[in-house]
Design a protein around this motif. Sequence first.
Motif, PDB file in Angstrom:
ATOM      1  N   GLY A 248      46.293  31.223  46.590  1.00  0.00           N
ATOM      2  CA  GLY A 248      45.422  31.740  47.636  1.00  0.00           C
ATOM      3  C   GLY A 248      44.675  32.997  47.238  1.00  0.00           C
ATOM      4  O   GLY A 248      43.734  33.413  47.930  1.00  0.00           O
ATOM      5  N   PHE A 249      45.066  33.635  46.121  1.00  0.00           N
ATOM      6  CA  PHE A 249      44.371  34.829  45.641  1.00  0.00           C
ATOM      7  C   PHE A 249      43.140  34.416  44.834  1.00  0.00           C
ATOM      8  O   PHE A 249      43.190  33.449  44.058  1.00  0.00           O
ATOM      9  CB  PHE A 249      45.282  35.672  44.747  1.00  0.00           C
ATOM     10  CG  PHE A 249      46.480  36.239  45.460  1.00  0.00           C
ATOM     11  CD1 PHE A 249      46.469  36.470  46.822  1.00  0.00           C
ATOM     12  CD2 PHE A 249      47.641  36.560  44.752  1.00  0.00           C
ATOM     13  CE1 PHE A 249      47.571  36.995  47.483  1.00  0.00           C
ATOM     14  CE2 PHE A 249      48.740  37.084  45.396  1.00  0.00           C
ATOM     15  CZ  PHE A 249      48.715  37.301  46.761  1.00  0.00           C
ATOM     16  N   ASP A 250      42.059  35.154  44.996  1.00  0.00           N
ATOM     17  CA  ASP A 250      40.853  34.885  44.204  1.00  0.00           C
ATOM     18  C   ASP A 250      40.617  35.961  43.153  1.00  0.00           C
ATOM     19  O   ASP A 250      39.553  36.027  42.539  1.00  0.00           O
ATOM     20  CB  ASP A 250      39.625  34.768  45.105  1.00  0.00           C
ATOM     21  CG  ASP A 250      39.355  36.053  45.878  1.00  0.00           C
ATOM     22  OD1 ASP A 250      40.140  37.014  45.743  1.00  0.00           O
ATOM     23  OD2 ASP A 250      38.344  36.096  46.603  1.00  0.00           O
ATOM     24  N   SER A 251      41.612  36.810  42.934  1.00  0.00           N
ATOM     25  CA  SER A 251      41.436  37.923  41.998  1.00  0.00           C
ATOM     26  C   SER A 251      41.243  37.443  40.568  1.00  0.00           C
ATOM     27  O   SER A 251      40.672  38.171  39.743  1.00  0.00           O
ATOM     28  CB  SER A 251      42.639  38.869  42.079  1.00  0.00           C
ATOM     29  OG  SER A 251      43.850  38.180  41.846  1.00  0.00           O
ATOM     30  N   TRP A 252      41.670  36.224  40.248  1.00  0.00           N
ATOM     31  CA  TRP A 252      41.509  35.706  38.895  1.00  0.00           C
ATOM     32  C   TRP A 252      40.036  35.566  38.516  1.00  0.00           C
ATOM     33  O   TRP A 252      39.684  35.519  37.325  1.00  0.00           O
ATOM     34  CB  TRP A 252      42.211  34.353  38.766  1.00  0.00           C
ATOM     35  CG  TRP A 252      41.671  33.291  39.701  1.00  0.00           C
ATOM     36  CD1 TRP A 252      42.099  33.026  40.950  1.00  0.00           C
ATOM     37  CD2 TRP A 252      40.608  32.382  39.431  1.00  0.00           C
ATOM     38  NE1 TRP A 252      41.376  32.004  41.506  1.00  0.00           N
ATOM     39  CE2 TRP A 252      40.452  31.584  40.594  1.00  0.00           C
ATOM     40  CE3 TRP A 252      39.779  32.147  38.359  1.00  0.00           C
ATOM     41  CZ2 TRP A 252      39.491  30.585  40.684  1.00  0.00           C
ATOM     42  CZ3 TRP A 252      38.821  31.149  38.438  1.00  0.00           C
ATOM     43  CH2 TRP A 252      38.683  30.380  39.601  1.00  0.00           C
ATOM     44  N   GLN A 253      39.159  35.527  39.521  1.00  0.00           N
ATOM     45  CA  GLN A 253      37.726  35.370  39.246  1.00  0.00           C
ATOM     46  C   GLN A 253      37.078  36.660  38.756  1.00  0.00           C
ATOM     47  O   GLN A 253      36.007  36.612  38.147  1.00  0.00           O
ATOM     48  CB  GLN A 253      37.005  34.892  40.515  1.00  0.00           C
ATOM     49  CG  GLN A 253      37.479  33.543  41.026  1.00  0.00           C
ATOM     50  CD  GLN A 253      36.813  33.161  42.330  1.00  0.00           C
ATOM     51  OE1 GLN A 253      36.072  33.938  42.918  1.00  0.00           O
ATOM     52  NE2 GLN A 253      37.078  31.940  42.791  1.00  0.00           N
ATOM     53  N   ARG A 254      37.697  37.813  39.018  1.00  0.00           N
ATOM     54  CA  ARG A 254      37.054  39.076  38.693  1.00  0.00           C
ATOM     55  C   ARG A 254      37.934  40.057  37.918  1.00  0.00           C
ATOM     56  O   ARG A 254      37.475  41.130  37.526  1.00  0.00           O
ATOM     57  CB  ARG A 254      36.591  39.766  39.983  1.00  0.00           C
ATOM     58  CG  ARG A 254      37.733  40.164  40.932  1.00  0.00           C
ATOM     59  CD  ARG A 254      37.208  40.783  42.212  1.00  0.00           C
ATOM     60  NE  ARG A 254      38.268  41.336  43.049  1.00  0.00           N
ATOM     61  CZ  ARG A 254      39.024  40.631  43.872  1.00  0.00           C
ATOM     62  NH1 ARG A 254      38.830  39.316  43.973  1.00  0.00           N
ATOM     63  NH2 ARG A 254      39.961  41.214  44.592  1.00  0.00           N
ATOM     64  N   SER A 261      42.872  46.672  41.879  1.00  0.00           N
ATOM     65  CA  SER A 261      42.397  47.703  42.802  1.00  0.00           C
ATOM     66  C   SER A 261      40.919  47.464  43.077  1.00  0.00           C
ATOM     67  O   SER A 261      40.342  46.464  42.631  1.00  0.00           O
ATOM     68  CB  SER A 261      42.614  49.094  42.200  1.00  0.00           C
ATOM     69  OG  SER A 261      41.834  49.227  41.019  1.00  0.00           O
ATOM     70  N   LEU A 262      40.285  48.366  43.801  1.00  0.00           N
ATOM     71  CA  LEU A 262      38.843  48.236  44.047  1.00  0.00           C
ATOM     72  C   LEU A 262      38.074  48.239  42.735  1.00  0.00           C
ATOM     73  O   LEU A 262      37.035  47.579  42.619  1.00  0.00           O
ATOM     74  CB  LEU A 262      38.370  49.378  44.953  1.00  0.00           C
ATOM     75  CG  LEU A 262      38.933  49.368  46.381  1.00  0.00           C
ATOM     76  CD1 LEU A 262      38.427  50.574  47.165  1.00  0.00           C
ATOM     77  CD2 LEU A 262      38.559  48.072  47.093  1.00  0.00           C
ATOM     78  N   ASN A 263      38.594  48.965  41.775  1.00  0.00           N
ATOM     79  CA  ASN A 263      38.059  48.902  40.415  1.00  0.00           C
ATOM     80  C   ASN A 263      38.823  47.805  39.697  1.00  0.00           C
ATOM     81  O   ASN A 263      39.992  47.971  39.348  1.00  0.00           O
ATOM     82  CB  ASN A 263      38.245  50.253  39.724  1.00  0.00           C
ATOM     83  CG  ASN A 263      37.768  50.224  38.278  1.00  0.00           C
ATOM     84  OD1 ASN A 263      37.225  49.237  37.809  1.00  0.00           O
ATOM     85  ND2 ASN A 263      37.989  51.327  37.574  1.00  0.00           N
TER      86      ASN A 263
END
Length: 383
Positions: A248-254, A261-263
């Motif tokens: 469910g996390f999309d953090s792998w895209q960025r 974190s925000l950075n």
Amino acid sequence: MARLGRRDRGLLVKIRDGRQVWYVRLYHHGQERRFGSFATKTAARDFYEKAKLEQKEGRFFPERFQHGGYELVQICIDRYEQLCANKKSRKDQRYFAQWWRSRFEGKRLNTISAVVLEDIRQRLLCTGLTPQRVNRYFAWLRACLNVAVREGRLMNNPVKSLKMFKEFKGRTRFLSSEEEDRLLAALGAPYDAWTRFAILTGLRQEEQFSLKWVEVDLERNLITLPATKAGDIQYVPVTQEAKDILRGFDSWQRSVWVFPSLNSSTHVDARNFYRRIFLPAVRRIGLENVTWHALRHTFASRLAMAGHGDGTIAALLRHSGTALVKRYAHLSDTHLRQAMEGVSQFGRPDRQAVVSDHKTGSIADPTVTETGTAEVMRGKKSS
């Protein structure tokens, strides 16, 4: 030419601005040290004799008389950090070293007093840290300053004048299902998923928030931890629900981080999240003594309540032994009941435990029918 009465031993004289000034030369731990200047020979001789007496009694600390009095705290910390480079808890060592270095930046060892340390301790408590965690900060500093004392850079350790907070060994705090639901609701998205993930995996706070996607293998249901408290590589099995949370996390895209974190080039600051998000939610709903580590205790307690043994719990907590798992033993009522049944059945594998017949005073077997008992009694009478 011999010095009369050896009174001039260790004294040096120089001409400065047309007048004589005196210096003292001493050997301390095999190293030559020079002290001064002194306006008179008598003052230099008095210092020399006092220093030799302190050397003999083990009370001589040359840093008191050189370089402004004492060396910088950060130099002492740097030296201790090098000594601890091979210890298992390298991450904690680096954290505490940096934390104390920032608190005493530009300060010398003689500025560390019990009053200053007590003020720092109270400030730590006000940030929401538990007394146990605060004790860890000061235990590290105490060990660091102990080295400074042994090396003769400090006369005594000011941390030893502080009494450590009492660490209670009572009931281990874990969340009930109802408390968990309330906490997740108070946190809200996405922090509820972060918290639930901690309960499902038993990961420590820093382990979870420094997790990288390359360390997550959803095909093999496994998380690899390259740097752990034990100092070696460890593996964490992942349940289906934990996998669903990760998907469910999309953090792998960025980002390379699972919890960026925000950075996106850095991961979430675990302690900042704990103070700003987690603790306020805990306080709003009135949960007492609940810290982030209580989530790991919740993970372990539910394993115990499901009937798993100490070895299994220790393996999933990634402990080297079962000593720390004993705190959860009282929760596993399943295997405790089984153990009690074992006592009841000992020596009687083929039948149930016998009970006392209070009317007849005899021992009756509940597997024998009333008719059968009567027949036995009639047989005894006829004989």
